[in-house]
Design a protein around this motif. Structure first.
Motif, short mmCIF file in Angstrom:
data_model
loop_
_atom_site.label_atom_id
_atom_site.label_comp_id
_atom_site.label_asym_id
_atom_site.label_seq_id
_atom_site.Cartn_x
_atom_site.Cartn_y
_atom_site.Cartn_z
N LEU A 179 -7.59 -32.20 -2.80
CA LEU A 179 -7.23 -32.36 -1.06
C LEU A 179 -8.34 -32.85 0.28
O LEU A 179 -8.04 -33.75 0.90
N LYS A 203 -1.99 -37.01 -2.15
CA LYS A 203 -2.49 -35.88 -2.64
C LYS A 203 -2.17 -34.61 -3.03
O LYS A 203 -2.07 -33.60 -3.28
N LEU A 260 -7.02 -27.47 -5.39
CA LEU A 260 -6.93 -27.72 -3.86
C LEU A 260 -8.05 -28.17 -3.95
O LEU A 260 -8.57 -29.12 -3.20
N THR A 276 0.25 -27.26 -8.70
CA THR A 276 0.25 -26.29 -8.72
C THR A 276 1.85 -25.45 -9.73
O THR A 276 1.58 -24.19 -10.06
N PHE A 290 -1.27 -32.12 -5.13
CA PHE A 290 -1.87 -30.28 -5.22
C PHE A 290 -0.38 -29.43 -5.28
O PHE A 290 -0.23 -28.28 -6.07
N GLY A 298 -3.79 -23.86 -8.99
CA GLY A 298 -3.30 -24.89 -7.47
C GLY A 298 -4.30 -24.31 -7.35
O GLY A 298 -5.11 -25.52 -6.28
N LEU A 299 -5.16 -23.25 -7.40
CA LEU A 299 -7.11 -23.48 -6.52
C LEU A 299 -7.88 -23.99 -7.42
O LEU A 299 -8.36 -25.11 -6.44
#
Length: 242
Positions: free
Chosen positions: A23, A160, A20, A168, A164, A16-17
């Motif tokens: 976005l 987006k 990020l 994740t 995301f 997920g990082l």
């Protein structure tokens, strides 16, 4: 077990990082993606050859290393052959969201299972810092993977935020597989060297079959090579420090 859960969660959330930035960015050059993939390959190469393999030999021997290594490669080979695979970094074809997007998310999720197992068996090692280092290495590998999954989904007209979230969640399976790997090797101690070698084999397969070819697909071979070496040295420094 608490340390395993923490390490696996942080490793999984790295997906997920990595997703990020999607976005906030409209597009990312192939050069940047290739450099990031190569850096990750260097990290994983050092972790597997300078940590997992020596520990597998120390806790078992060459026979255990050979069996575990080839078993790791075999599992990844079977996944590669039986799971639909789409080249995330270099795919330019129009793809239907309802079919192909679902397939790529499923493929990435299943490919994360051996990575979670690698983290789990590493925490079962007699060397206390091995688990943290491997979780860190896998986490770095997950970051660009999460980014590429999110980017792929956005290219298929998915919002987006939704891209995301989906990216994740693909890493969440690693938490479950890490617990399974740790439990097996903790309660059946003779499996530890096999597990460490399995993790090394799985990582080496990912490096040579996925990361290096994808980092060399757009004419950025020289920069990718430099990045690979920097990543390898970065992990060597961490191994020496910790």
């Amino acid at each position: 077990m608490q340390e395993v859960l923490l390490g696996s969660v942080l490793s999984a959330l790295s997906t997920g990082l990595g997703a990020l930035p999607i976005l906030f960015l409209s597009q990312v050059t192939h050069k940047w993606r290739d450099v990031l993939l190569a850096f990750t390959a260097g990290i994983m190469m050092a972790a597997s050859t300078m940590s997992l393999i020596p520990e597998a030999i120390a806790s078992g021997g060459l026979i255990q290393l050979t069996i575990g290594l080839f078993f790791g490669v075999l599992v990844l080979t079977l996944l590669e052959k039986n799971i639909p695979h789409i080249d995330l970094g270099h795919n330019n074809k129009g793809i239907e969201v309802d079919q192909k997007a679902a397939l790529i998310v499923a493929a990435i999720t299943l490919h994360n299972i051996p990575e979670g197992l690698s983290v789990g068996v590493s925490y079962a090692s007699s060397v206390s810092e091995t688990g943290n280092l491997i979780a860190f290495a896998i986490g770095l590998q997950n970051a660009p993977e999460g980014f590429l999954v999110a980017l792929f989904l956005i290219q298929q007209k998915i919002s987006k935020l939704r891209a995301f979230i989906i990216a994740t969640l693909t890493g969440a399976i690693e938490i479950v597989s890490a617990v399974i790997g740790f439990s097996l090797t903790s309660f059946v101690t003779f499996l530890v060297p096999y597990g460490l070698a399995f993790a090394a084999g799985a990582m080496l397969f990912i490096i040579y079959k996925e990361l290096i070819p994808e980092s060399h697909g757009d004419g950025n071979e020289r920069f990718a090579t430099y990045s690979f070496i920097v990543g390898l040295l970065f992990m060597v420094i961490l191994l020496q420090l910790f």
